[in-house]
Design a protein around this motif. Structure first.
Motif, mmCIF file in Angstrom:
data_model
loop_
_atom_site.group_PDB
_atom_site.id
_atom_site.type_symbol
_atom_site.label_atom_id
_atom_site.label_comp_id
_atom_site.label_asym_id
_atom_site.label_seq_id
_atom_site.Cartn_x
_atom_site.Cartn_y
_atom_site.Cartn_z
ATOM 1 N N ASP A 176 101.130 -28.975 138.841
ATOM 2 C CA ASP A 176 99.768 -28.398 138.973
ATOM 3 C C ASP A 176 99.192 -28.641 140.371
ATOM 4 N N PRO A 177 99.716 -28.028 141.423
ATOM 5 C CA PRO A 177 100.801 -27.057 141.477
ATOM 6 C C PRO A 177 102.120 -27.724 141.878
ATOM 7 N N PHE A 185 95.498 -24.992 137.555
ATOM 8 C CA PHE A 185 96.172 -23.703 137.360
ATOM 9 C C PHE A 185 96.577 -23.577 135.885
ATOM 10 N N SER A 186 96.480 -22.359 135.360
ATOM 11 C CA SER A 186 96.849 -22.127 133.956
ATOM 12 C C SER A 186 98.362 -22.289 133.780
ATOM 13 N N GLU A 189 100.432 -20.075 132.774
ATOM 14 C CA GLU A 189 101.095 -18.882 133.326
ATOM 15 C C GLU A 189 101.177 -18.964 134.843
ATOM 16 N N GLU A 190 100.094 -19.449 135.481
ATOM 17 C CA GLU A 190 100.110 -19.570 136.949
ATOM 18 C C GLU A 190 101.131 -20.629 137.394
ATOM 19 N N ARG A 191 101.162 -21.757 136.663
ATOM 20 C CA ARG A 191 102.102 -22.829 137.026
ATOM 21 C C ARG A 191 103.541 -22.366 136.825
ATOM 22 N N SER A 225 104.637 -19.214 136.939
ATOM 23 C CA SER A 225 104.947 -18.201 137.941
ATOM 24 C C SER A 225 105.181 -18.850 139.320
ATOM 25 N N MET A 226 104.381 -19.864 139.666
ATOM 26 C CA MET A 226 104.567 -20.540 140.958
ATOM 27 C C MET A 226 105.880 -21.311 140.977
ATOM 28 N N ARG A 241 98.581 -18.556 147.389
ATOM 29 C CA ARG A 241 97.955 -18.625 146.057
ATOM 30 C C ARG A 241 97.167 -19.927 145.881
ATOM 31 N N ARG A 268 92.999 -20.308 145.601
ATOM 32 C CA ARG A 268 92.346 -20.940 144.466
ATOM 33 C C ARG A 268 91.256 -21.927 144.905
#
Ligand code: ADP
Length: 162
Positions: free
Chosen positions: A11-12, A45-46, A48-50, A52-53, A152, A156
């Motif tokens: 995250d991230p 980060f959600s 899905e965001e985590r 995808s990253m 990204r 944020r």
């Protein structure tokens, strides 16, 4: 066919995480990086965001898969038919927590062996928390996070980086 899982919150994801996966991928046939999908935590980060990253940051490593998991790490270990749980060790400060987690996982599943890998020395001080703090104050995180996700993360925290 030794399979390893690498669970974390990501995250991230940072260059330190990628360094650990690159090392694990040279040792194991397959490495599954597992994003914790735990709703009780307050993520930057959600899931899905985590996810995808992480996918974009690990796309250069062929024997790596990325997935999320809700619940116990040992359940994911079992579902992936894994033989090893990978964790990263940066400094002695990581040890106490990692020691507890390794023994807890082994108590839940006697087959769950944890293997610790050390990153390149330049990443030993790096954490997702440091990245979030630096980014929120406009600090330069270019050498700390994978290039495909840099913009990204900045976007944020600052609305910039596009
Ligand atoms: P968790 O919340 O489960 O500790 P993290 O995403 O913070 O999840 O970390 C996942 C794993 O990666 C942990 O074993 C952590 O110690 C390790 N790790 C985190 N940052 C680094 C780094 N810079 N170098 C090596 N290992 C790291």
């Amino acid at each position: 066919m030794p399979v390893a899982i690498y669970p974390g919150t990501f995250d991230p994801v940072t260059c330190g995480h990628v360094d650990i996966v690159e090392r694990a991928a040279r040792i194991f046939t397959k490495v599954v990086a597992v994003v914790a999908d735990n709703p009780s935590k307050n993520w930057a980060f959600s899931t899905e965001e985590r996810l995808s990253m992480l996918r974009d940051s690990l796309a250069h490593i062929p024997n790596v898969e990325v997935q999320s998991h809700k619940g116990l790490v040992v359940e994911c270990f079992d579902q992936c038919d894994a033989t090893v749980i990978i964790r990263g060790l940066r400094a002695i400060s990581d040890f106490d927590y990692e020691f507890q987690m390794a023994f807890t996982n082994r108590k839940l599943d006697a087959r769950a062996e944890t293997i610790f890998l050390m990153p390149s020395a330049k990443y030993t001080y790096l954490s997702s928390t440091i990245v979030r703090q630096l980014a929120s104050f406009g600090g330069d995180i270019r050498t700390l996070v994978p290039a495909p996700i840099h913009d990204r993360i900045l976007a944020r925290f600052t609305g910039a980086g596009k």
